[in-house]
Design a protein around this motif. Sequence first.
Motif, PDB file in Angstrom:
ATOM      1  N   GLN A 157      56.122  36.301  26.058  1.00 26.38           N
ATOM      2  CA  GLN A 157      56.703  35.119  26.674  1.00 26.38           C
ATOM      3  C   GLN A 157      56.109  34.783  28.024  1.00 26.38           C
ATOM      4  OE1 GLN A 157      61.089  34.329  26.561  1.00 26.38           O
ATOM      5  NE2 GLN A 157      60.947  34.627  28.772  1.00 26.38           N
ATOM      6  N   ASP A 158      55.769  35.799  28.812  1.00 29.37           N
ATOM      7  CA  ASP A 158      55.349  35.514  30.177  1.00 29.37           C
ATOM      8  C   ASP A 158      53.995  34.815  30.193  1.00 29.37           C
ATOM      9  OD1 ASP A 158      56.281  36.233  33.057  1.00 29.37           O
ATOM     10  OD2 ASP A 158      54.115  36.524  33.034  1.00 29.37           O
ATOM     11  N   ALA A 159      53.841  33.914  31.135  1.00 29.04           N
ATOM     12  CA  ALA A 159      52.638  33.085  31.200  1.00 29.04           C
ATOM     13  C   ALA A 159      51.618  33.604  32.200  1.00 29.04           C
ATOM     14  CB  ALA A 159      53.022  31.647  31.562  1.00 29.04           C
ATOM     15  N   GLY A 160      51.742  34.844  32.635  1.00 23.71           N
ATOM     16  CA  GLY A 160      50.796  35.386  33.598  1.00 23.71           C
ATOM     17  C   GLY A 160      49.442  35.644  32.971  1.00 23.71           C
ATOM     18  N   SER A 161      48.504  36.099  33.803  1.00 20.47           N
ATOM     19  CA  SER A 161      47.165  36.397  33.308  1.00 20.47           C
ATOM     20  C   SER A 161      47.214  37.587  32.359  1.00 20.47           C
ATOM     21  CB  SER A 161      46.237  36.710  34.481  1.00 20.47           C
ATOM     22  OG  SER A 161      46.615  37.934  35.096  1.00 20.47           O
ATOM     23  N   ALA A 162      46.193  37.697  31.524  1.00 15.76           N
ATOM     24  CA  ALA A 162      46.126  38.804  30.573  1.00 15.76           C
ATOM     25  C   ALA A 162      46.081  40.144  31.307  1.00 15.76           C
ATOM     26  CB  ALA A 162      44.903  38.647  29.675  1.00 15.76           C
ATOM     27  N   ARG A 163      45.401  40.179  32.446  1.00 19.78           N
ATOM     28  CA  ARG A 163      45.308  41.431  33.195  1.00 19.78           C
ATOM     29  C   ARG A 163      46.657  41.817  33.784  1.00 19.78           C
ATOM     30  NH1 ARG A 163      41.097  43.386  37.853  1.00 19.78           N
ATOM     31  NH2 ARG A 163      41.890  41.607  39.013  1.00 19.78           N
ATOM     32  N   ASP A 164      47.410  40.851  34.287  1.00 20.45           N
ATOM     33  CA  ASP A 164      48.743  41.149  34.808  1.00 20.45           C
ATOM     34  C   ASP A 164      49.665  41.653  33.700  1.00 20.45           C
ATOM     35  OD1 ASP A 164      48.175  40.625  37.403  1.00 20.45           O
ATOM     36  OD2 ASP A 164      49.230  38.708  37.510  1.00 20.45           O
ATOM     37  N   ARG A 165      49.582  41.032  32.538  1.00 19.79           N
ATOM     38  CA  ARG A 165      50.425  41.471  31.429  1.00 19.79           C
ATOM     39  C   ARG A 165      50.057  42.883  30.989  1.00 19.79           C
ATOM     40  NH1 ARG A 165      49.450  36.169  29.510  1.00 19.79           N
ATOM     41  NH2 ARG A 165      48.101  36.965  27.850  1.00 19.79           N
ATOM     42  N   ALA A 166      48.766  43.179  30.963  1.00 15.66           N
ATOM     43  CA  ALA A 166      48.327  44.521  30.576  1.00 15.66           C
ATOM     44  C   ALA A 166      48.807  45.561  31.582  1.00 15.66           C
ATOM     45  CB  ALA A 166      46.805  44.562  30.454  1.00 15.66           C
ATOM     46  N   ARG A 167      48.699  45.246  32.871  1.00 13.32           N
ATOM     47  CA  ARG A 167      49.132  46.195  33.891  1.00 13.32           C
ATOM     48  C   ARG A 167      50.640  46.397  33.854  1.00 13.32           C
ATOM     49  NH1 ARG A 167      45.490  44.089  38.961  1.00 13.32           N
ATOM     50  NH2 ARG A 167      46.515  42.127  38.381  1.00 13.32           N
ATOM     51  N   ALA A 168      51.387  45.324  33.628  1.00 12.40           N
ATOM     52  CA  ALA A 168      52.840  45.458  33.541  1.00 12.40           C
ATOM     53  C   ALA A 168      53.234  46.293  32.329  1.00 12.40           C
ATOM     54  CB  ALA A 168      53.486  44.078  33.466  1.00 12.40           C
ATOM     55  N   ALA A 169      52.540  46.090  31.207  1.00  8.72           N
ATOM     56  CA  ALA A 169      52.830  46.882  30.010  1.00  8.72           C
ATOM     57  C   ALA A 169      52.552  48.361  30.257  1.00  8.72           C
ATOM     58  CB  ALA A 169      51.998  46.371  28.836  1.00  8.72           C
ATOM     59  N   LEU A 170      51.450  48.660  30.923  1.00 11.39           N
ATOM     60  CA  LEU A 170      51.138  50.053  31.248  1.00 11.39           C
ATOM     61  C   LEU A 170      52.162  50.637  32.217  1.00 11.39           C
ATOM     62  CD1 LEU A 170      47.279  49.681  31.670  1.00 11.39           C
ATOM     63  CD2 LEU A 170      48.422  51.096  29.944  1.00 11.39           C
ATOM     64  N   LEU A 222      42.300  48.819  36.222  1.00 12.44           N
ATOM     65  CA  LEU A 222      42.444  47.374  36.054  1.00 12.44           C
ATOM     66  C   LEU A 222      42.644  46.649  37.380  1.00 12.44           C
ATOM     67  CD1 LEU A 222      44.711  47.193  32.869  1.00 12.44           C
ATOM     68  CD2 LEU A 222      42.307  46.524  33.059  1.00 12.44           C
ATOM     69  N   SER A 223      42.969  47.410  38.417  1.00  9.04           N
ATOM     70  CA  SER A 223      43.197  46.799  39.728  1.00  9.04           C
ATOM     71  C   SER A 223      41.970  46.865  40.622  1.00  9.04           C
ATOM     72  CB  SER A 223      44.377  47.490  40.435  1.00  9.04           C
ATOM     73  OG  SER A 223      45.551  47.384  39.653  1.00  9.04           O
ATOM     74  N   GLY A 224      40.868  47.366  40.076  1.00  9.72           N
ATOM     75  CA  GLY A 224      39.638  47.408  40.851  1.00  9.72           C
ATOM     76  C   GLY A 224      39.123  46.007  41.130  1.00  9.72           C
ATOM     77  N   ARG A 225      38.312  45.914  42.127  1.00  9.83           N
ATOM     78  CA  ARG A 225      37.772  44.604  42.509  1.00  9.83           C
ATOM     79  C   ARG A 225      36.823  44.111  41.433  1.00  9.83           C
ATOM     80  NH1 ARG A 225      35.582  44.304  48.547  1.00  9.83           N
ATOM     81  NH2 ARG A 225      35.429  42.145  47.860  1.00  9.83           N
ATOM     82  N   ARG A 226      37.066  42.895  41.001  1.00 16.92           N
ATOM     83  CA  ARG A 226      36.166  42.280  40.030  1.00 16.92           C
ATOM     84  C   ARG A 226      34.976  41.647  40.747  1.00 16.92           C
ATOM     85  NH1 ARG A 226      40.186  38.627  36.512  1.00 16.92           N
ATOM     86  NH2 ARG A 226      40.941  38.172  38.609  1.00 16.92           N
ATOM     87  N   ARG A 227      33.836  41.798  40.140  1.00 22.78           N
ATOM     88  CA  ARG A 227      32.632  41.224  40.740  1.00 22.78           C
ATOM     89  C   ARG A 227      32.659  39.707  40.603  1.00 22.78           C
ATOM     90  NH1 ARG A 227      26.389  42.774  39.133  1.00 22.78           N
ATOM     91  NH2 ARG A 227      25.377  41.493  40.753  1.00 22.78           N
ATOM     92  N   ARG A 228      32.553  39.059  41.721  1.00 20.08           N
ATOM     93  CA  ARG A 228      32.565  37.601  41.698  1.00 20.08           C
ATOM     94  C   ARG A 228      31.182  37.070  41.327  1.00 20.08           C
ATOM     95  NH1 ARG A 228      35.947  35.965  47.178  1.00 20.08           N
ATOM     96  NH2 ARG A 228      37.908  37.004  46.600  1.00 20.08           N
ATOM     97  N   PRO A 229      31.141  36.015  40.537  1.00 17.64           N
ATOM     98  CA  PRO A 229      29.837  35.440  40.203  1.00 17.64           C
ATOM     99  C   PRO A 229      29.167  34.860  41.438  1.00 17.64           C
ATOM    100  CG  PRO A 229      31.613  34.004  39.465  1.00 17.64           C
ATOM    101  CD  PRO A 229      32.253  35.281  39.919  1.00 17.64           C
ATOM    102  N   ALA A 230      27.871  35.009  41.484  1.00 20.10           N
ATOM    103  CA  ALA A 230      27.128  34.477  42.626  1.00 20.10           C
ATOM    104  C   ALA A 230      27.249  32.966  42.653  1.00 20.10           C
ATOM    105  CB  ALA A 230      25.666  34.892  42.514  1.00 20.10           C
ATOM    106  N   PRO A 231      27.396  32.393  43.832  1.00 17.79           N
ATOM    107  CA  PRO A 231      27.511  30.930  43.907  1.00 17.79           C
ATOM    108  C   PRO A 231      26.250  30.257  43.382  1.00 17.79           C
ATOM    109  CG  PRO A 231      27.159  31.887  46.084  1.00 17.79           C
ATOM    110  CD  PRO A 231      27.416  33.029  45.154  1.00 17.79           C
ATOM    111  N   ALA A 232      26.458  29.159  42.718  1.00 18.15           N
ATOM    112  CA  ALA A 232      25.315  28.445  42.149  1.00 18.15           C
ATOM    113  C   ALA A 232      24.406  27.937  43.262  1.00 18.15           C
ATOM    114  CB  ALA A 232      25.809  27.283  41.297  1.00 18.15           C
TER     115      ALA A 232
END
Length: 239
Positions: A157-170, A222-232
């Motif tokens: 039901q919750d509309a959060g991000s997939a990563r938030d839902r996965a972390r909450a489930a864990l 799952l809470s590690g820093r995600r690599r941001r894409p380089a700016p175009a």
Amino acid sequence: MRGQWRWVVVGVLLVLGALASSGAVWLHWRACTGPQVSTADWVYAEDPGPVLGDACLQAMDDGFSFLYPDGKGPFRPEALFGLALALLVAASWAVVLLSRTWRRSTRAAGALTLGLVLLVAVLGLQPRSGAMDRVFTPVQLVLGLSVLLTLVLVLVQDAGSARDRARAALALCGPAAVGFVAFAADYSLMVTISEADWDTPPWTGTPTVVATALAGIAVLILSGRRRRPAPAEAVTGTA
């Protein structure tokens, strides 16, 4: 970044809860250790008495639960480790509830789960009696059902991000660790592994310790820093 640090706290609290629960497991089953006892003795021995010794047999007869009023004194070290587990997983789940804006039904189910964890912790410190036996197990069962309901709401039901839902489930592995469903699953697994199952196989509780620790580690990963894409890069050209 602030939200990510909240999830890091959740993961750390779960790992600490696993460490506390391992203390309870060790204190309860340490009588089943020693140079005269091998893994094969408690895995394959259908009559473990002559090998494991009277103290280990008494620990098996007593049974094991991280939190249960057993009449031996609520403030002995084993019980205090169980209490620490309950408080740490309650704290971790409280942080989850504060980590983002959940839907009202999800937050209500999560708050019920948190309240039941704290209730189990309080009841576990009470002297054992017939009345307490009739109350404690149903509360643990309701806690397990509350965890399952919260899990369904978080995932469906919750509309959060997939990563938030996965972390909450864990993170729900924490509250589940002190509920009846986890205890039943733990016991069933250990009975399958060990022939020495009268009444409770040695080292029951270990699967819950491992599951809680792995859940905490997974939340941290799952809470590690995600690599941001380089700016175009700007594209220049001539008219």
